[in-house]
Design a protein around this motif. Structure first.
Motif, PDB file in Angstrom:
ATOM      1  N   LYS A 172       0.840  -1.204   0.000  1.00 21.41           N
ATOM      2  CA  LYS A 172       0.000   0.000   0.000  1.00 21.41           C
ATOM      3  C   LYS A 172       0.874   1.252   0.000  1.00 21.41           C
ATOM      4  N   MET A 173       2.050   1.171   0.634  1.00 20.55           N
ATOM      5  CA  MET A 173       2.949   2.329   0.614  1.00 20.55           C
ATOM      6  C   MET A 173       3.500   2.541  -0.790  1.00 20.55           C
ATOM      7  N   ILE A 174       3.832   1.440  -1.455  1.00 21.44           N
ATOM      8  CA  ILE A 174       4.357   1.576  -2.812  1.00 21.44           C
ATOM      9  C   ILE A 174       3.281   2.133  -3.747  1.00 21.44           C
ATOM     10  N   TYR A 175       2.032   1.767  -3.476  1.00 22.33           N
ATOM     11  CA  TYR A 175       0.940   2.190  -4.353  1.00 22.33           C
ATOM     12  C   TYR A 175       0.341   3.531  -3.931  1.00 22.33           C
ATOM     13  N   GLY A 176       0.890   4.142  -2.880  1.00 18.96           N
ATOM     14  CA  GLY A 176       0.442   5.482  -2.508  1.00 18.96           C
ATOM     15  C   GLY A 176      -0.821   5.526  -1.676  1.00 18.96           C
ATOM     16  N   LEU A 177      -1.258   4.375  -1.164  1.00 18.94           N
ATOM     17  CA  LEU A 177      -2.462   4.379  -0.332  1.00 18.94           C
ATOM     18  C   LEU A 177      -2.134   4.697   1.119  1.00 18.94           C
ATOM     19  N   VAL A 178      -0.879   4.427   1.509  1.00 24.74           N
ATOM     20  CA  VAL A 178      -0.445   4.661   2.877  1.00 24.74           C
ATOM     21  C   VAL A 178       0.864   5.430   2.813  1.00 24.74           C
ATOM     22  N   LYS A 179       1.020   6.416   3.702  1.00 23.14           N
ATOM     23  CA  LYS A 179       2.272   7.162   3.717  1.00 23.14           C
ATOM     24  C   LYS A 179       3.217   6.564   4.751  1.00 23.14           C
ATOM     25  N   VAL A 207       1.827  10.302  -3.287  1.00 21.16           N
ATOM     26  CA  VAL A 207       0.902  10.759  -2.256  1.00 21.16           C
ATOM     27  C   VAL A 207      -0.463  10.106  -2.431  1.00 21.16           C
ATOM     28  N   GLU A 208      -0.741   9.623  -3.618  1.00 22.70           N
ATOM     29  CA  GLU A 208      -2.003   8.930  -3.852  1.00 22.70           C
ATOM     30  C   GLU A 208      -1.811   7.945  -4.998  1.00 22.70           C
ATOM     31  N   PRO A 209      -2.732   6.966  -5.123  1.00 22.02           N
ATOM     32  CA  PRO A 209      -2.582   5.949  -6.160  1.00 22.02           C
ATOM     33  C   PRO A 209      -2.416   6.548  -7.556  1.00 22.02           C
ATOM     34  N   ARG A 210      -3.076   7.664  -7.791  1.00 17.27           N
ATOM     35  CA  ARG A 210      -2.968   8.334  -9.081  1.00 17.27           C
ATOM     36  C   ARG A 210      -1.506   8.602  -9.437  1.00 17.27           C
ATOM     37  N   ALA A 211      -0.760   9.118  -8.440  1.00 19.60           N
ATOM     38  CA  ALA A 211       0.646   9.438  -8.673  1.00 19.60           C
ATOM     39  C   ALA A 211       1.436   8.168  -8.934  1.00 19.60           C
ATOM     40  N   ALA A 212       1.132   7.117  -8.178  1.00 19.07           N
ATOM     41  CA  ALA A 212       1.844   5.856  -8.374  1.00 19.07           C
ATOM     42  C   ALA A 212       1.569   5.310  -9.773  1.00 19.07           C
ATOM     43  N   ARG A 213       0.316   5.402 -10.191  1.00 21.64           N
ATOM     44  CA  ARG A 213      -0.033   4.895 -11.522  1.00 21.64           C
ATOM     45  C   ARG A 213       0.672   5.694 -12.601  1.00 21.64           C
ATOM     46  N   ALA A 214       0.761   7.010 -12.396  1.00 21.23           N
ATOM     47  CA  ALA A 214       1.420   7.851 -13.391  1.00 21.23           C
ATOM     48  C   ALA A 214       2.894   7.483 -13.518  1.00 21.23           C
ATOM     49  N   THR A 215       3.507   7.057 -12.409  1.00 23.98           N
ATOM     50  CA  THR A 215       4.917   6.670 -12.451  1.00 23.98           C
ATOM     51  C   THR A 215       5.112   5.321 -13.121  1.00 23.98           C
TER      52      THR A 215
END
Lengths: 503, 310
Positions: A48-55, A71-79
């Protein structure tokens, strides 16, 4: 190969528990990396931390050589990180294309998207109709929706959290083909599972977590399953033992049981017939949602069936409710611990009373015998090693594994002649699971007829005398469990549900 | 008894007027429920909208300003519900009922100096020639603008939910809030926006009563219209088109009942007055009896509190 994702000293604490403590490891490009650990080891929090759901509280991540702190899943997906969830993150009332679109940043028009879903799903051997409603799909097909949703974003890292727990062996094989194809295209995969044989077959590297800490790294191909299990648990595991014995007379007889489901997306039971003899364990496998809950309800008396459909020792009891059945020693333990097997807000003593009242004589003239009830609850806690400060604690305060030991123990200690359990070790760690299985075997030894419904095939092979599978509400003919091959089991479970191998 | 005194054309034209308040309120509540929130405070929001709209319209002389303030008032009150249920995780049913009681009390307090005053005249469509076409004229071309706005809103909500990405996200949140959260959608924010929209619609519906239908202010003037709107959403199985149908059906029975009374039908007035509610209950029973179908269309997360577990 260079590192795609590098974790350094990731730490995340929740009130009362450190979920991840100084976790570091790296995943190379094109690597299938396994994350191993028991329930509660901190695997889910980590991904969840890698996917931006948990900080994370502390620590850094690097993705492709660049600092990475979504900071959020959106950012993780964009990466370039995509994730297939353990509990499907799907919307049952929406269709496949809509479900896929919800997981994308800038989805194309629905028509264009439908075409791309067809194209990608066929390229990876996972055929899908974009216009079907997800509520009507099988578990395997639902997982395809999740995978396709990820693939459409061309991820560099694909995270898979327990992807095979709901699949038939054939479907697992197809999934692996897809993953290998992805790997050959350079995609890295972080694979979470506690199925060790799968990890040995699929992964190039593994990191083992225990209680939030990294306790080992290895190449799973060079280790045996037993060695991996030891790394996970930290001690040797005792496999359940049983003495060979001849089963006795037929106790439970189910004939031509047909019944509609009580829930909208449920599965109706269709013409189910089987017998279980005294001292015998019948294992019932099958992918979730093929009638398991309905079968348990019919056997426990929650949804009474036709009078002649269920017989105990020749007596027709199909119409009886749960308490009448408890009277004649027919007991059941459903799958869902909180809200079905136990009332979450009530104490363990009260929960012991709920199913134990009839057989343990815990009421008198309509009044509760609190002393006896408490003693019964304490007995369960002692006999089944339930870790809790005392029986006055609420059911919800126990961890899943401990509560599971309690609800199984509560039924086992009532000396049933017939016991029906659904998913007895769901979400329970390896040592507790072994204890629960042993208690089921001991009960059979003492002459009870037992039906175990489970999705864990290894478990069923370990404890059943005979095996049958549920598929779309129908049950295959029970076969002796010893000597069944995985392929035969898969066919009994309904095969690959029309999937094809990736070309 | 003289049934010939009932003019069907006039009946249809007036049923549209009678149905507009509940149509607006039900449409707003449908959007709220599609997002997975059950707000039982529709009655309270309607009457608050009614009094806000009336006060502003009387003070400013502008019914348009009145309607705008009615929508704001309803939305503001609904956000009270939103904060309680979405941030403080209070029970939605209890909070909704509380909102209704609070709204009734608040509106009575606010409206004390305004009883017996007449509302300013509202602009009414009157196109020469077209409005005078027999049959079609009175039905289609001679209403106040709010009737047309409510119809446009039906089409807008329908298309918005079905064809836009925002609508899809809203439905997704109502269907499975955990999954929506896992995909990175802001469940609480989306729900708050839906709640505010529902409040605004209910406020508009209330103001329609106090500014056009009645048009004056009396305490408790919504008289259960909010509850009917709630029932309509289930009746319509969460579909905008059917909300329209249900609202007009209900409005039709209300108007017919008034006409029958006027025509001197020999049934006690009480039976006629209760008939719309009775029929609504009967329809609800019939629909709920078909368990699987009604259940299939209800948003799966309806009424469940969402709390991010991580």
């Amino acid at each position: 190969m260079t590192a795609l994702l590098k974790l350094e000293g990731l730490t995340k604490a929740y009130p009362g528990v450190v979920a991840n403590d100084d976790v570091s490891f790296e995943i190379r490009k094109g690597e299938v990396h396994a994350l191993l650990g028991e329930n509660g080891a901190g695997k889910s929090t980590l991904v969840k931390m890698i996917y931006g759901l948990v900080k994370p509280d502390r620590g850094q991540m690097e993705f492709d050589g660049v600092p990475f702190a979504p900071v959020e899943p959106r950012a993780a997906r964009a990466t370039g990180v995509a994730m297939v969830f353990q509990h499907f993150s799907l919307f049952e009332a929406l269709d496949v294309a809509e479900n896929v679109a919800l997981g994308m940043e800038n989805p194309p028009s629905q028509r264009e998207l439908a075409a791309r879903i067809r194209e990608v799903s066929e390229a990876y051997g996972l055929p899908l109709d974009p216009h079907r409603t997800v509520g009507d799909l099988s578990a395997g097909e639902r997982q395809r929706v999740e995978i396709i949703r990820c693939l459409l974003q061309d991820p560099k890292l694909l995270i898979m959290d327990e992807p095979t727990s709901v699949l038939t062996p054939q479907e697992v094989e197809i999934l692996f083909q897809t993953l290998r194809k992805l790997q050959s295209e350079g995609t890295s995969i972080l694979y979470i599972s506690h199925k060790l044989e799968e990890i040995r077959a699929l992964c190039d590297g593994a990191t083992v977590l225990r209680l939030g800490k990294v306790v080992g790294r290895c190449d799973p191909r060079e280790k045996s399953a037993a060695e991996l299990a030891e790394m996970m648990v930290g001690s040797k595991l005792q496999p359940p033992i049983r003495d060979a014995h001849e089963p006795g007379d037929v106790v439970l007889e189910v004939s031509n049981l047909s019944q509609a489901s009580h829930s909208a997306f449920g599965t109706a039971l269709k013409d189910i017939s089987f017998t279980v003899r005294a001292g015998e364990v019948l294992g019932i496998g099958g992918v979730a949602g093929n009638g398991q809950d309905e079968l348990l309800s019919a056997l426990s008396g929650e949804s009474p069936a036709a009078r002649h459909a269920v017989k105990i020792g020749g007596e027709e009891i199909g119409h009886m409710g749960p308490n009448q059945r408890r009277q004649i020693a027919v007991l059941a333990a459903p799958e869902e611990r909180l809200g079905h097997a136990a009332a979450p807000g009530m104490s363990l003593t009260e929960n012991a009373l709920l199913t134990g009242a009839v057989r343990q004589g815990l009421t008198k003239n309509g009044f509760l015998k609190w002393g006896d009830t408490r003693a019964f609850a304490e007995l369960i806690i002692k006999e089944f090693d339930v870790r809790t400060p005392g029986p006055e604690n609420a059911a919800r305060s126990l961890s899943g594994g401990n509560l599971q030991k309690f609800v199984i123990g509560r039924e086992v200690l009532q000396r049933p002649e017939v016991l029906v359990v659904n998913q007895p070790t769901w979400g329970v760690d390896a040592s507790a699971a072994a204890a629960i299985r042993q208690s089921i075997l001991d009960l059979a030894e003492a002459g009870a007829a037992i039906v175990v419904i489970s999705q864990d095939l290894d478990e069923l092979m370990e404890i059943s005398d005979r095996f049958a599978a549920l598929n779309e509400g129908r049950m295959s003919k029970p076969q002796p469990a010893r000597g069944l091959t995985m392929e035969e089991i898969g066919l009994m479970m309904g095969g690959a549900h029309d999937m094809e191998v990736a070309s | 008894m003289d049934l010939s005194s009932i003019n069907p054309v006039f009946l249809i034209a007036s049923l549209m007027v009678a149905a507009t308040p509940i149509l607006l309120a039900a449409l707003g509540e449908m959007v709220v429920e599609k997002a997975g929130v059950l707000n039982l405070g529709v009655e309270g929001m309607m009457i608050t909208g009614a009094v806000c709209g009336f006060i502003v319209a009387v003070e400013s002389g502008s019914p348009t300003l009145g309607f705008i303030c009615a929508a704001l008032g309803g939305a503001l009150l609904s956000l009270l519900f939103g904060v309680l249920t979405q941030f403080l995780l209070s029970n939605q049913v209890a909070t909704g009922l509380g909102l209704t009681l609070f709204g009734l009390g608040l509106s009575a307090l606010m409206g004390q100096g305004y009883i017996g005053i007449k509302a300013p005249e509202v602009f009414r469509l009157d196109i020469p020639v077209i409005s005078d076409i027999p049959v079609l004229g009175p039905i289609l071309f001679s209403h106040d603008l709010m009737v047309y706005l409510s119809l446009a809103l039906v089409a807008g909500v329908w298309a918005g939910l079905k064809y836009t990405r925002a609508g899809m996200i809203l439905r997704a949140v109502g269907e499975n809030h955990d999954a929506a959260h896992a995909l990175g959608y802001k469940v609480v924010r989306i729900r708050l926006m839906a709640i505010a929209f529902g409040g605004a619609c209910a406020g508009l519906g209330g103001a329609y009563l106090s500014l056009i239908r009645v048009p004056q202010w009396t305490e408790g003037m919504t008289a259960g219209a909010g509850w009917i709107a709630l029932a309509l959403v289930v009746f319509a199985s969460w579909k905008a088109g059917r909300v329209l149908l249900g609202a007009y059906l209900f409005g039709g029975i209300t108007v017919l009942q008034l006409n029958l009374q006027a025509a001197g039908v020999a049934i006690p007035v009480e039976y006629l007055s209760m008939s719309p509610y009775l029929i609504t209950i009967i329809v609800l029973v019939i629909i709920s009896a078909d368990k699987s179908r009604a259940a299939l269309n209800a948003p799966a997360s309806l009424g469940r509190s969402f709390h991010a577990s991580n």
